[in-house]
Write an enzyme that holds these catalytic residues in place. Structure first.
Site, PDB file in Angstrom:
ATOM      1  N   GLU A  41     -38.483 -17.780  24.151  1.00 58.00           N
ATOM      2  CA  GLU A  41     -38.277 -19.119  23.582  1.00 58.00           C
ATOM      3  C   GLU A  41     -37.370 -20.600  25.300  1.00 58.00           C
ATOM      4  OE1 GLU A  41     -35.352 -21.565  21.238  1.00 58.00           O
ATOM      5  OE2 GLU A  41     -34.429 -19.902  21.923  1.00 58.00           O
ATOM      6  N   ASP A  68     -35.015 -14.781  22.347  1.00 53.96           N
ATOM      7  CA  ASP A  68     -33.916 -16.534  21.964  1.00 53.96           C
ATOM      8  C   ASP A  68     -33.428 -17.021  22.736  1.00 53.96           C
ATOM      9  OD1 ASP A  68     -32.845 -18.071  19.720  1.00 53.96           O
ATOM     10  OD2 ASP A  68     -30.710 -16.833  20.729  1.00 53.96           O
TER      11      ASP A  68
HETATM   12  C1  NOJ Z   1     -32.384 -20.713  18.647  1.00 53.45           C
HETATM   13  C2  NOJ Z   1     -32.848 -20.377  17.620  1.00 53.45           C
HETATM   14  O1  NOJ Z   1     -34.918 -20.032  17.462  1.00 53.45           O
HETATM   15  C3  NOJ Z   1     -32.080 -20.946  17.061  1.00 53.45           C
HETATM   16  O2  NOJ Z   1     -31.755 -21.193  15.415  1.00 53.45           O
HETATM   17  C4  NOJ Z   1     -30.276 -20.468  16.835  1.00 53.45           C
HETATM   18  O3  NOJ Z   1     -29.788 -20.915  16.070  1.00 53.45           O
HETATM   19  C5  NOJ Z   1     -30.086 -20.256  18.414  1.00 53.45           C
HETATM   20  N1  NOJ Z   1     -31.226 -20.120  19.528  1.00 53.45           N
HETATM   21  C6  NOJ Z   1     -29.300 -19.426  19.217  1.00 53.45           C
HETATM   22  O4  NOJ Z   1     -29.275 -17.891  19.014  1.00 53.45           O
END
Ligand code: NOJ
Length: 554
Positions: A293, A230
């Site tokens: 990500e 993440d």
């Molecule tokens: C990316 C995640 O996909 C999202 O859903 C989340 O709110 C943020 N990161 C914070 O962790």
């Protein structure tokens, strides 16, 4: 020469035909190694996927029960969104204990069964690691705020107010508002780049680093095949906590960070952490993977994350947000491929996820949105690299309207904008029932009345459904040309994008008609068309097709 002719040649269009017979190659792809270079990864947003215990929230038992559906698509791996103990302020991305399973989702034994059954079905299992922040209910944060001398305080960013009063600097939360809140005692501010219930960790603290490495090993030892990381471009912050040069863009759901936020995102120190993680993964057998990500705007910066000793795969948001336009799409694809080629890394194409509007909605909703989403799926699946499918995209789902009282996304609650709940609607498995097969009872988000009309069970019976389009496309994608072939752009009329994938003598052309005019196809056998009502020899507007190019064509 391309497989296309100019639109003037529309006279003598052949009559409508049935979907052509497909000669599909099943089985693992032989050509592309390691597996992730052409992987198809299916994202399961656990709380919206399937509810096995009738509490209205999707859970791991529900995932287990639907593994055959996922396997029937022919994907290589599943990615499960967070199921760890969490107050669920941000749908589980506020983790209170990284090695636990929240009882609302199940238990460790169910995770073990998912791993075993998924492996038996030929799929790998990836889970989440959320390293930028923890939940404010995490023991570290509780210790930190209860005692100013506690050693866990240095695991967070506590700062005094600025000399003129107020927050220590101008950093903004990705969810809207300042990135600083006062701790309960009012003593100091703490940093949270997302909601105030998600305090950012201080990655300069060696215990933070050591603990995350233990978490990775904990799950790898259980048989997990890898992690989606993440906000991988988070973690480190400017040690001087300098103001960012300009205020960031308004929250737009994309969570992509640009140069305007250079002091709190994408600091160079982050790469050493991932090199360490990669060494851990590589010390296990079985090509364990990491999917970052990486929401940075600059392509060359993105490429740094996928250097040979870092992430095998990283995805970003530009392909998702590119408008429906041939030139813009070609530019997005070319820029990404150029940057990633320079480090020898594959691209990862994403059509939607739980943070953005679903593709159907993004492209206008209704039939036009569906046509474009199906075409874009064929485009993504024909491009070189890996791809991620967000659960429900294989059913052509669109966003739902969520009534105000049902909103739960912190973006909606904090920033007062619609937020991301609309793309998180429960999956309709059957055409009837209170939650269309998602649950025996209701569901945590309301589902629209007509939702059952898009259910998996109905699409199963329709050979032109989006479900079958995905299945066929994912099977054909295992042909060497698509999973390992070289790519070159082909000449194409205005508003049309065409490229070739080639492996040895096998050549497949992908042609996408972004224009409002039908295009006549000249040569080759159509392997697959995204059209809802295919017409022989014609590529309709908002449609993509794959053509097996004749071997003599150059
Ligand atoms: C990316 C995640 O996909 C999202 O859903 C989340 O709110 C943020 N990161 C914070 O962790």
């Amino acid at each position: 020469m391309t497989a296309l002719v100019a639109p003037e040649a529309l006279e003598n269009v052949p009559p409508a035909v049935e979907r052509p017979h497909l000669s599909v190659v099943y089985g693992r792809q032989a050509a592309a190694r390691p597996w992730w270079r052409s992987a198809s990864i299916y994202q399961i947003y656990v709380r919206s996927f399937c509810d096995s215990n009738g509490d209205g929230v999707g859970d791991l038992g529900g995932v287990l029960g639907k593994l055959h559906h996922v396997a029937s698509l022919g994907v290589d791996a599943i990615w499960l969104t967070p199921f760890f103990e969490s107050p669920m302020v941000d749908g589980g991305y506020d983790v209170a204990d990284y090695r636990s399973v929240d009882p609302r989702f199940g238990d460790h034994e169910t995770v073990d069964r998912i791993i075993e059954e998924a492996h038996g079905l030929g799929m790998r299992v990836m889970i989440e690691v959320v390293p930028n922040h923890v939940s404010s209910s995490h023991q570290w944060f509780k210790n930190a705020v209860s005692d100013p001398t506690h050693k866990d305080r240095s695991k967070f960013h506590f700062r005094d107010p600025s000399p003129v009063g107020g927050t220590p600097n101008n950093w903004r939360s990705a969810f809207g508002g300042p990135a600083w809140s006062l701790e309960p005692s009012g003593r100091q501010y703490y940093l949270h780049l997302f909601s105030r219930e998600q305090p950012d960790l201080n990655w300069e603290d060696p215990e933070v680093r050591a603990d995350f490495e233990q978490t990775l090993r904990f799950w790898l030892d259980r048989g997990i095949d890898g992690f989606r990381v993440d906000v991988a471009h988070g973690l480190f912050k400017d040690p001087l906590y300098r103001d960012n040069p300009e205020l960031p863009r308004e929250v737009r759901g994309g969570l992509a960070q640009g140069d305007g936020e250079r002091h709190c995102w994408n600091l160079p120190e982050v790469h050493e952490v991932y090199r360490g993680w990669r060494r851990i993964l590589d010390s296990y057998t079985g090509e364990r993977a990491m999917l970052g990500e990486v929401g940075v705007v600059d392509r060359e910066q993105l490429a740094l994350y996928v250097r040979p000793d870092e992430f095998p795969l990283a995805y970003e948001f530009e392909f998702i947000h590119t408008e429906w336009d041939a030139v813009a799409t070609k530019e997005t694809v070319s820029r990404l491929l150029r940057a990633l080629d320079a480090v020898g890394a594959p691209a990862t194409w994403v059509l939607s996820n739980h943070d953005v509007l679903r593709a159907v909605t993004r492209y206008g909703g209704g039939e036009q949105g569906l046509r474009r989403a199906r075409a874009k799926a064929l485009l993504a699946m024909a491009l070189p690299g890996a791809m991620i499918i967000y659960n429900g995209d294989e059913l052509g789902l669109e966003d739902i309207d969520v009534p105000e009282e049902a909103l739960s996304d912190p973006i909606a609650l904090v920033a007062g904008v619609p937020g991301r709940d609309g793309s998180r609607a429960p999956i309709p498995w059957s055409s009837e029932g209170p939650a269309f097969g998602f649950s025996e009872a209701g569901s945590w988000l309301p589902v629209p009345d007509g939702w059952g009309g898009r259910s998996a069970v109905l699409q199963e019976r329709d050979p032109f459904s989006t479900l079958w389009l995905y299945r066929l496309a994912l099977s054909i994608r295992r042909l060497p040309a698509l999973c390992a072939g070289d790519m070159r752009w082909l000449d194409a009329p205005e508003g049309v994008l065409a490229f070739e994938r080639r492996y040895g003598k096998q050549r497949i052309h992908c042609i996408v008609n972004f224009s409002a005019r039908p295009i006549v196809m000249q040569q080759g056998d159509v392997l697959l068309s995204s059209s809802l009502r295919p017409i022989g020899g014609v590529l309709e507007p908002d449609t993509a097709c794959w053509v097996m190019a004749p071997s003599g064509d150059t």
